[in-house]
Design a protein around this motif. Structure first.
Motif, mmCIF file in Angstrom:
data_model
loop_
_atom_site.group_PDB
_atom_site.id
_atom_site.type_symbol
_atom_site.label_atom_id
_atom_site.label_comp_id
_atom_site.label_asym_id
_atom_site.label_seq_id
_atom_site.Cartn_x
_atom_site.Cartn_y
_atom_site.Cartn_z
ATOM 1 N N ASN A 80 -52.618 30.050 51.186
ATOM 2 C CA ASN A 80 -53.256 30.787 50.102
ATOM 3 C C ASN A 80 -54.403 31.685 50.585
ATOM 4 O OD1 ASN A 80 -52.040 29.879 47.413
ATOM 5 N ND2 ASN A 80 -52.427 27.905 48.393
ATOM 6 N N ALA A 81 -54.570 31.793 51.893
ATOM 7 C CA ALA A 81 -55.699 32.567 52.417
ATOM 8 C C ALA A 81 -55.525 34.053 52.108
ATOM 9 C CB ALA A 81 -55.811 32.368 53.920
ATOM 10 N N PRO A 82 -56.577 34.718 51.648
ATOM 11 C CA PRO A 82 -56.480 36.162 51.414
ATOM 12 C C PRO A 82 -56.134 36.913 52.698
ATOM 13 C CG PRO A 82 -58.472 35.284 50.395
ATOM 14 C CD PRO A 82 -57.890 34.180 51.233
ATOM 15 N N PHE A 89 -58.791 31.420 59.214
ATOM 16 C CA PHE A 89 -59.086 32.179 58.003
ATOM 17 C C PHE A 89 -59.885 33.420 58.390
ATOM 18 C CE2 PHE A 89 -58.275 27.929 56.591
ATOM 19 C CZ PHE A 89 -57.667 28.061 55.349
ATOM 20 N N GLU A 90 -59.387 34.584 57.969
ATOM 21 C CA GLU A 90 -60.125 35.812 58.281
ATOM 22 C C GLU A 90 -61.091 36.090 57.137
ATOM 23 O OE1 GLU A 90 -57.771 39.306 59.295
ATOM 24 O OE2 GLU A 90 -59.401 40.524 58.496
ATOM 25 N N VAL A 91 -62.356 36.221 57.487
ATOM 26 C CA VAL A 91 -63.385 36.501 56.484
ATOM 27 C C VAL A 91 -64.157 37.749 56.910
ATOM 28 C CG1 VAL A 91 -63.575 34.039 55.932
ATOM 29 C CG2 VAL A 91 -65.180 35.053 57.545
ATOM 30 N N PRO A 92 -64.739 38.447 55.940
ATOM 31 C CA PRO A 92 -65.503 39.645 56.308
ATOM 32 C C PRO A 92 -66.684 39.274 57.200
ATOM 33 C CG PRO A 92 -65.098 39.575 53.940
ATOM 34 C CD PRO A 92 -64.706 38.242 54.489
ATOM 35 N N TRP B 100 -52.432 30.957 42.629
ATOM 36 C CA TRP B 100 -52.736 29.873 43.575
ATOM 37 C C TRP B 100 -51.724 28.741 43.394
ATOM 38 C CZ3 TRP B 100 -55.274 24.789 43.029
ATOM 39 C CH2 TRP B 100 -55.524 24.192 44.288
ATOM 40 N N PHE B 326 -65.234 28.846 44.856
ATOM 41 C CA PHE B 326 -64.408 30.028 44.575
ATOM 42 C C PHE B 326 -65.147 31.259 45.090
ATOM 43 C CE2 PHE B 326 -63.347 26.790 41.424
ATOM 44 C CZ PHE B 326 -62.016 26.619 41.749
ATOM 45 N N ALA B 328 -63.575 33.569 47.574
ATOM 46 C CA ALA B 328 -62.692 34.604 48.153
ATOM 47 C C ALA B 328 -62.490 34.466 49.659
ATOM 48 C CB ALA B 328 -63.210 36.014 47.819
ATOM 49 N N MET B 329 -62.904 33.341 50.232
ATOM 50 C CA MET B 329 -62.767 33.193 51.684
ATOM 51 C C MET B 329 -61.464 32.482 52.066
ATOM 52 S SD MET B 329 -65.471 34.682 52.946
ATOM 53 C CE MET B 329 -65.551 35.825 51.581
ATOM 54 N N ARG B 330 -61.118 31.406 51.375
ATOM 55 C CA ARG B 330 -59.983 30.567 51.777
ATOM 56 C C ARG B 330 -58.776 30.676 50.855
ATOM 57 N NH1 ARG B 330 -64.603 28.812 52.532
ATOM 58 N NH2 ARG B 330 -64.774 28.356 50.318
ATOM 59 N N TYR B 331 -59.003 31.047 49.600
ATOM 60 C CA TYR B 331 -57.931 31.172 48.622
ATOM 61 C C TYR B 331 -58.513 31.948 47.447
ATOM 62 C CZ TYR B 331 -60.652 27.159 47.141
ATOM 63 O OH TYR B 331 -61.710 26.334 46.830
ATOM 64 N N GLY B 332 -57.641 32.351 46.547
ATOM 65 C CA GLY B 332 -58.128 33.003 45.334
ATOM 66 C C GLY B 332 -58.381 34.488 45.510
ATOM 67 N N ASN C 105 -69.113 25.482 49.720
ATOM 68 C CA ASN C 105 -70.381 26.178 49.494
ATOM 69 C C ASN C 105 -71.477 25.247 49.008
ATOM 70 O OD1 ASN C 105 -69.901 28.806 50.486
ATOM 71 N ND2 ASN C 105 -68.597 29.204 48.722
ATOM 72 N N TYR C 167 -61.511 25.289 60.281
ATOM 73 C CA TYR C 167 -62.202 24.223 59.542
ATOM 74 C C TYR C 167 -61.942 22.828 60.109
ATOM 75 C CZ TYR C 167 -63.385 27.792 56.126
ATOM 76 O OH TYR C 167 -63.900 28.905 55.527
#
Lengths: 98, 506, 502
Positions: A80-82, A89-92, B100, B326, B328-332, C105, C167
């Motif tokens: 489900n990773a963007p 996981f690629e993050v900005p 999701w 929530f 926007a890093m791992r899903y969603g 978080n 992770y």
């Protein structure tokens, strides 16, 4: 009297990582002020010597044995990773070191 | 042949056991009903015909092989979209989680599957269960089968509407401040919130961890008890799960006996401020219980009046933290801020959370963040937790005088869509009678008490029992239900207007 | 941004002439449990990215934590070993802040109710004195994921185009051990900091709760430093230097910050409360993140977990499992073995205390055990870039070897040959000596004959010895040993040579 100013709402929204638009701020600030005024009513009840209750049931010491259970596969974890790359996981770009 | 969709779950189970019908037939009948009426009702966000029929076939095979089957094996069910279902989208009614698909099942879903119950689909809800009308769903509101211009309650309006519209005999709801019971009340159905810790929270997308509890949405008290028994019981994956057998809820629902029981009317959550038709049906119901051998006492819970304020501090505080994931890093949903080239993670988080959350979610996250922030904690969150202690003490004192407490479930019948959408305070007041049970962790059940004279819409009767004594509320609920059925000559839903079946494009 | 011109620093002696340093040390230790703090994922180091995650440690919607029982026991044992009180009842709390390597978080940690509090650790300094470091608290929490920064020039965070997160580490149990402000260390502050972290590392190793590998990050130190004018009461503004990851760096970073603070203060400036980053290569710290609103962590009790209330019986049972404190053990063994301070320090630096103890227990003399482990074996290990534990030499073998020398069967050079065989996997020392036919010749006749022969063959040298140059006998001993093919007792050869020549 206002208990929660528009600036405070903007500040708290950033603490909560929500970039509100100006229009949203206008809309939400008034409503939030009204809500805060209402919930501030909890202060009217004398409870200085009352212990706080954070759990509905008085349970203690719920633990699990230190035994390995199956993990997800990397594909499942990343499904489900963007964005992803190199099975990560690629993050900005991250601004600050933690 | 009888219309399968009009049967209660217990009746379907009986016919399945007698092999008069198959699970595939029962499941298909409900899928057909969904196809016919859900265009109007919009109870479902996702329908899984294929998966449900596959599970139905498996249930039929189990039965044919003579394998062990449970009380509800083969009976189809709808699941609120806040519950994680492996292989089926789980959105919690939010744009944030559009598409999701969880890689795991909630414990209660594992138990439904193990029990051989086909899952028809996922039901609509207010976004992240914040609301009392489903109008805060990112995917449009559900409609009350009694009057499509009105809400089916919330947050679990999809589950209550599905059951009331005969799209499912059973549904799963979650109740943080009344989200099972209030929708049940305004749709003429039954909803039960078990004792906190009675049903595993593992796999429920958390709203407020110390208040959330999943439970049954049904058309009869017995059905609710049967479903409660399937999903309840200890789960080592939930640290707050009660390590004890499920209370004897089915037995109590079948016995339906109130002889000698003390029924306490809570002064603070009935009478003034309640719609006359709601109050009248409540008083009649109390009288029916007296006729059946119960004793009535009046009890006072003075701090209940502070419950709403305490609730609207505790819930947003916990929710602000629960919903931080929530990001926007791992899903969603992930969106970049407008006009920013190469945005940072921080900017993407803030823009995504603005785009992915609706107004009510933002209001509560901001409120909760504020209540927990430095300098305000003691006055808000800390004080609310103390008020919570006082409410629990009020309950304890009341349960000294009465075996169960009763009240109208909601102050009014179903309100019109749009009526309160931009008046959060008015919306919050709907929860006045249901919230104390969540704060104290005690179980509560709502069942239909009739229709209000002034608008012909259903009214709800709430029974509250001491923690872990869930069977008491089922016993009282079933006794009242029996008395009402006798009086009316049939279920209250028979009074609801017929929905017209139409071809819908979904 | 951290790329700035070098900060001014004052020479250390000058800094100390004006200011008293105050330190606070925060050490994070990853526990060596099989599974994570709140889920059953494995903690094995070095696994493929994102293969040791589950809904709980990935922070997926709906997942819930359950506390690892062994982690709680380890926390209690650490608390007891640090002479702390153990909470009768304590809770986890959520520390809320947004960061991409933290799946929920919020970090599930402990806030105002740590599991252990109010303790101390006595630390040995180089001059043999002891310094008591007071412990404020030890609490349980969870680790974060690990980011790989892509793009830009250095792979560092600044200038990167994006980051890649693994992770696997997220959710590994951590114990954070926090000292009270360390006052009164004066010029020894940097040394105290290093000695404290070193002593803590030894203690945790002895407790067997962590592999305490600073280079792998399983033990990490944050050093808070502030200065106050000498004699002043009020503490100065502190900086927190993050992730100082070797003992040497701890000492250097503290020293650097003292010099930097002093330069700022002497220049009439004031210290900014901020985090600093230590750079091993330049030996300097750079500015990190200032204290800000983002530090409003909105702590509140974790509603998904229930309180931890270690029962008195459990605490006492765990107390019974504590090893002897390393410092006390060291003193006891030094006295028992009769080592000098210098010898003992060598043994400690070689990390050989435990193995020598076992060797002595197996029958070797303390002197021989030390000689073998920190001498011959350490030399061989060094030469091969290995550790002594890589050889298949056990304490029992060393004791056996020592016995063969002591009984006169082997001389030192033969013993070294036997060691070759043991390392080569040829079996026990006795077996190797038997197989290789290594045995001192006990027949005095052969030796006497060899002695006479060597004297006859080397009249010049023999005359020197007769003339009183006793040291010249060494050359003759060598000849005798050669004639005996090494299988003679060199001491006896010397004795016989001197008998005949003096």
């Amino acid at each position: 009297m206002s208990t929660l100013s528009r600036d405070e709402v903007a500040h708290v929204a950033m603490l909560a990582r929500i970039q509100l638009t100006d229009a949203e701020l206008d809309h939400l600030a008034g409503q939030l002020d009204q809500i805060v005024e209402f919930v501030a009513g909890v202060g009217e009840i004398a409870a200085d010597d009352i212990p706080p209750m954070s759990h509905p049931l008085p349970l203690t010491n719920v633990t699990r044995p230190d035994e390995v259970r199956p993990s997800l596969t990397a594909d499942q974890a990343l499904a489900n990773a963007p964005a992803s790359e190199l099975q990560r996981f690629e993050v900005p770009r991250i601004l600050d070191e933690d | 042949m009888t219309d399968i969709t009009r049967l209660t779950a217990a009746e379907i189970a009986d016919r399945l056991a007698a092999q008069e019908i198959s699970s595939v037939e029962a499941t298909q009948a409900h899928l057909d009903r969904i196809a016919a009426v859900d265009g109007d009702v919009h109870a479902f966000l996702h329908v899984d015909a294929e998966g449900a029929l596959a599970a139905a076939r498996e249930a039929d095979e189990r039965r044919a092989r003579g394998d062990h089957v449970g009380a509800l094996t083969g009976v189809p069910i709808a699941v609120k979209d806040v519950v994680a279902t492996q292989g089926q989208p789980t959105t919690a009614g939010s744009r944030m989680l559009e598409g999701w698909v969880p890689p795991y099942d909630a414990t209660l879903v594992t138990r439904l599957r193990a029990a051989g119950m086909p899952i028809l689909g996922k039901t609509n809800m207010d976004e992240f269960a914040m609301g009392s009308s489903t109008e805060h769903s990112a995917y449009g509101p559900s409609h009350n089968p009694w009057d499509l211009e009105r809400t089916p309650g919330g947050s679990g309006g999809g589950s209550s509407a599905a059951v009331a519209a005969f799209e499912a005999p059973l549904a799963i709801g979650t109740d943080t401040g009344g989200s099972i019971r209030q929708p049940a009340a305004v749709t003429g159905t039954v909803g039960a919130k078990p004792t906190y810790g009675g049903v595993s929270r593992y796999g429920l997308i958390a709203l407020a961890s110390s208040l959330d509890q999943a439970g049954p949405c049904t058309r009869s008290v017995l059905d609710a008890a049967l479903l409660h028994e399937v999903i309840g019981g200890h789960d080592p994956m939930d640290s707050t799960s009660i390590e004890a057998p499920v209370p004897p809820v089915v037995e109590a629902a079948r016995r339906a006996d109130v002889t000698g029981m003390r029924i306490g009317i809570v002064k603070e959550i009935s009478g003034e401020g309640f719609q006359p038709g709601v109050q009248r049906r409540f008083e009649e119901s109390v009288q029916l219980l007296v006729d059946r051998g119960a004793e009535v006492v009046e009890v006072s819970c003075p701090t209940f009046s502070q419950g709403l304020a305490a609730y609207y501090l505790i819930l947003p505080s916990e929710a602000s933290s629960n919903l931080a994931k929530f990001d926007a890093m791992r899903y969603g949903l992930r969106v970049g801020p407008q006009g920013v080239e190469s945005p940072s993670a921080e900017q993407v988080m803030a823009a995504s959370r603005d785009a992915g959350f609706g107004d009510e979610v933002k209001r509560r996250i901001i409120l909760g963040t504020y209540a927990l922030s430095s300098g305000y904690y003691d006055a808000y969150y800390g004080q609310a937790q103390k008020v919570r202690t006082l409410i629990a003490r009020d309950f304890a004192a009341a349960f000294e005088k009465a075996d169960v407490l009763v009240s109208p479930t909601a102050p009014t019948t179903a309100f019109r869509l749009g009526e309160k959408i931009d008046d959060p305070m008015a919306m919050y007041l709907n929860d006045i009678a249901t919230i104390p049970a969540n704060l104290a962790g005690v179980p509560g059940l709502s069942l239909p008490s009739g229709v209000a004279d002034e608008d012909g819409l259903p009214t709800g009767f709430q029974v509250l029992a001491p923690a872990t004594q869930d069977h008491l509320m089922y016993g009282v609920g079933a006794a009242l239900e029996a008395a009402l059925l006798e009086k009316w000559g049939g279920p209250v839903l028979a009074k609801a207007p017929e929905l017209t079946a139409k071809e819908t494009v979904r | 941004m951290s790329v700035t011109t070098a900060d001014a620093v004052l020479p250390y002696d000058e800094a100390l002439a004006t200011y008293d340093p105050v330190m606070g040390l925060e050490v994070h230790v990853e526990l060596g449990t099989a599974t994570k703090m709140f889920c059953g994922c494995s903690t094995t180091f070095g696994a493929d990215p994102n293969t040791q995650t589950c809904p709980v440690c990935l922070g997926l919607p709906g997942a819930l934590p359950v506390v690892n029982a062994t982690a709680v026991e380890s926390a209690v044992r650490i608390g007891l070993a640090l002479n702390c009180q153990i909470a009768q009842w304590c809770r986890f709390a959520r520390k809320n802040y947004f960061y991409p390597d933290m799946p929920k978080n919020f970090q599930t940690s402990q806030y105002d109710e740590p599991i252990a509090f109010e303790g101390y650790l006595d630390v040995d300094l180089d001059d043999g004195s002891t310094f008591r470091v007071e412990i404020e608290r030890a609490h349980m929490e969870e680790d974060t994921g690990k980011s790989l920064h892509v793009g830009g020039s250095t792979g560092r965070i600044h200038g990167a185009e994006y980051s890649l997160v693994d992770y696997n580490r997220a959710g590994i149990p951590l114990i954070e051990i926090v000292t009270k402000p360390i006052l009164g260390a004066g010029e020894r502050a940097p040394e105290v900091a290093r000695a404290y972290v070193s002593a803590l590392r030894d203690l945790l190793k002895a407790l067997d709760v962590s592999d305490v590998k600073m280079e792998q990050g399983s033990m990490r130190c944050d050093a808070n430093v502030s200065l106050k004018p000498r004699g002043a009461e009020k503490l100065g503004t502190r900086t927190e230097t993050k992730n100082v990851n070797s003992l040497r760096s701890v000492e250097r970073a503290v020293r650097y910050e003292i010099c930097r603070h002093a330069a700022v203060l002497n220049g009439g400036g004031s210290i900014l409360q901020e985090t600093r980053h230590w750079h091993e290569d330049t030996g300097a710290t750079t500015s990190g993140r200032p204290k800000s609103d983002a530090d409003d962590y909105r702590y509140f009790p974790e509603p998904d977990l229930v309180p931890v209330a270690p029962a008195h019986e459990l605490v006492e049972r765990l107390r019974g499992t504590l090893p002897e404190p390393p410092a006390e053990r060291r003193k006891r063994l030094q006295a028992a073995w009769g080592y000098s301070d210098l010898e003992m320090r060598d043994v400690m630096n070689a990390g050989a205390v435990g193995i020598i103890e076992e060797t002595v227990a197996a029958g070797a003399s303390p002197a021989a055990a030390r000689k073998w482990w920190t001498g011959e074996l350490a030399r061989r290990a060094n030469a091969e870039g290995k550790s002594v534990s890589d050889f298949n030499v056990t304490p029992a073998y060393v004791a056996e070897l020592d016995g063969l020398v002591g009984s006169g069967r082997l001389n030192d050079s033969m013993a070294r040959q036997v060691l070759d065989g043991v390392i080569a996997g040829e079996g026990s020392p006795t077996a190797v000596a038997d197989a290789r036919g290594l045995e001192l010749v006990q027949d005095d006749g052969a030796l006497e004959a060899a002695v006479d022969q060597v004297i006859a063959a080397n009249p010049d040298v023999a005359q020197k010895v007769r003339d009183g140059k006793v040291q010249a006998v060494g050359a003759l001993i060598g000849q005798v040993m050669k004639a005996m093919k090494g299988q003679a007792d060199a001491g006896k050869a010397r004795e016989l040579l001197l008998q005949r020549l003096t």
